[in-house]
Design a protein around this motif. Structure first.
Motif: not given
Length: 368
Positions: A341-348, A350-368
């Motif tokens: 389970v953890f072998e398949q979980l760690w890519p998830l 990574v993807i969750a961190c990447a998408t959440l970080t990108a969405s936070a950056w884009l949201f911040r840019a929209r607010m500015e």
């Protein structure tokens, strides 16, 4: 925490204050689960076949009686010429046609090898291959009746087939766990993609910009409602699968909810990206559709990933559904251990961190 809790309550009210919205959150996913579980069948039943019998003997008639008695076939259509056979296949009136040579009965009576010709509709390649397998099994059973000694000797020298994890080869055991991943994906992205776009369309986005809320507080507040809806739907599917469809859940419930939580975070990150980039709810809807279709097609649900071109297989590594599909099937059917389970979980993760970080950056840019 007071600001964050107030934001979460505000988003929950925005999601639940409309009675129609409350129904939409639960009823469509349930309907999709029931409909798709029976509609996306891998079995081929109630199909019509044709027969061109040039032999006219007892053995050909008995063979066709076995075909007619199979629950997979609905109607046996008698043909008198190759032209009729061509028209039946060309007009998609039948999916397969059996052809008995004039000497078929004579060869069977003499104990010589005899063959039955099968013409299949290649436009429906998957169904045609399955029908071919059905007909081959019927031919093998009839041959076993004619030559029991040879068949017994061949069976003794042959191999024994054992189907692990799905002994009866029931298609629902395969499709239902996969549908849990697919339906949660559709609902998760669709709900999240509307959040920021709804604020812009209603004119309340400016109020968020001048509020004392920080960016991460706004994002967390908007992430909690779809996360809770996804967890509720996943829990509901977990109960319905064994009770209604008879699909066993053999794994750990703790690992299932852990995997579901990480998967939902990855989906919410994708949905927030779509929502932050959209100016209206209609754009958000189209954007969620644009994100959901590749997510499903590249997950391995519709077609095996190994059958895809090499460059497309590389693209599937960025698809969170690819990993969750393996997890949910493994936890349902084969009691997948924690290490796998953890072998398949760690890519998830990574993807969750990447998408959440990108969405936070884009949201911040929209607010500015």
């Amino acid at each position: 925490m007071r600001r964050l809790s107030a934001m979460i309550v505000k988003e929950m009210w925005a999601l639940l204050r409309d009675p129609k919205s409350r129904i939409v959150l639960v009823v469509p996913p349930l309907l999709q689960l029931f409909i798709f579980s029976y509609a996306t069948t891998l079995d081929v039943k109630n199909v019509d076949v044709a027969v061109l019998d040039r032999s006219g003997g007892v053995h050909a008639a008995e063979f066709m009686a076995r075909v007619a008695g199979s629950p997979n076939f609905r109607d046996i259509r008698r043909l008198s010429s190759t032209d009729e056979l061509e028209q039946a296949i060309d007009g998609q009136e039948v999916i397969a046609a059996l052809v008995f040579d004039p000497d078929f009965d004579a060869r069977v009576t003499r104990g010589e090898p005899a063959t039955v010709g099968v013409v299949l509709d290649g436009r429906r390649s998957n169904a045609a291959q399955i029908v071919s397998g059905y007909l081959s099994a019927i031919a093998g059973g009839y041959g076993a009746k004619l030559l029991p000694r040879r068949v017994a000797e061949a069976a003794t020298a042959g191999s024994v087939v054992t189907n692990w994890y799905n002994p009866s080869l029931d298609y629902i055991w395969f499709t239902l766990p996969s549908l849990v991943a697919i339906i949660v994906s559709v609902a998760g992205i669709a709900i999240t993609s509307q959040s920021v776009a709804r604020e812009r369309e209603l004119g309340t986005f400016d109020q968020l910009m001048v509020s004392p809320l920080r960016v991460h507080e706004i994002l967390i507040g908007k992430m909690v409602p779809p996360f809770l809806v996804g967890m509720f739907n996943g829990s509901l599917y977990l109960v319905i699968a064994p009770l209604v469809f008879g699909v066993p859940f053999t794994g750990s419930y703790l690992l299932f909810f852990l995997a579901l939580s990480v998967y939902l975070l990855a989906l919410i990150g994708v949905g927030m990206l779509v929502s932050a980039a959209s100016a209206t709810q209609q754009q958000a809807f189209l954007g969620s559709f644009l994100a959901t279709v590749p997510l499903i097609l590249l997950s391995g649900y519709a077609a095996p990933i190994d059958n895809m071109p090499g460059w497309l297989q590389i693209a599937t590594y960025a698809d969170p559904a690819r990993y969750f599909l393996i997890l949910v099937q493994g936890l349902f059917l084969k009691a997948m251990p924690a290490a796998q389970v953890f072998e398949q979980l760690w890519p998830l993760v990574v993807i969750a961190c990447a998408t959440l970080t990108a969405s936070a950056w884009l949201f911040r840019a929209r607010m500015e």
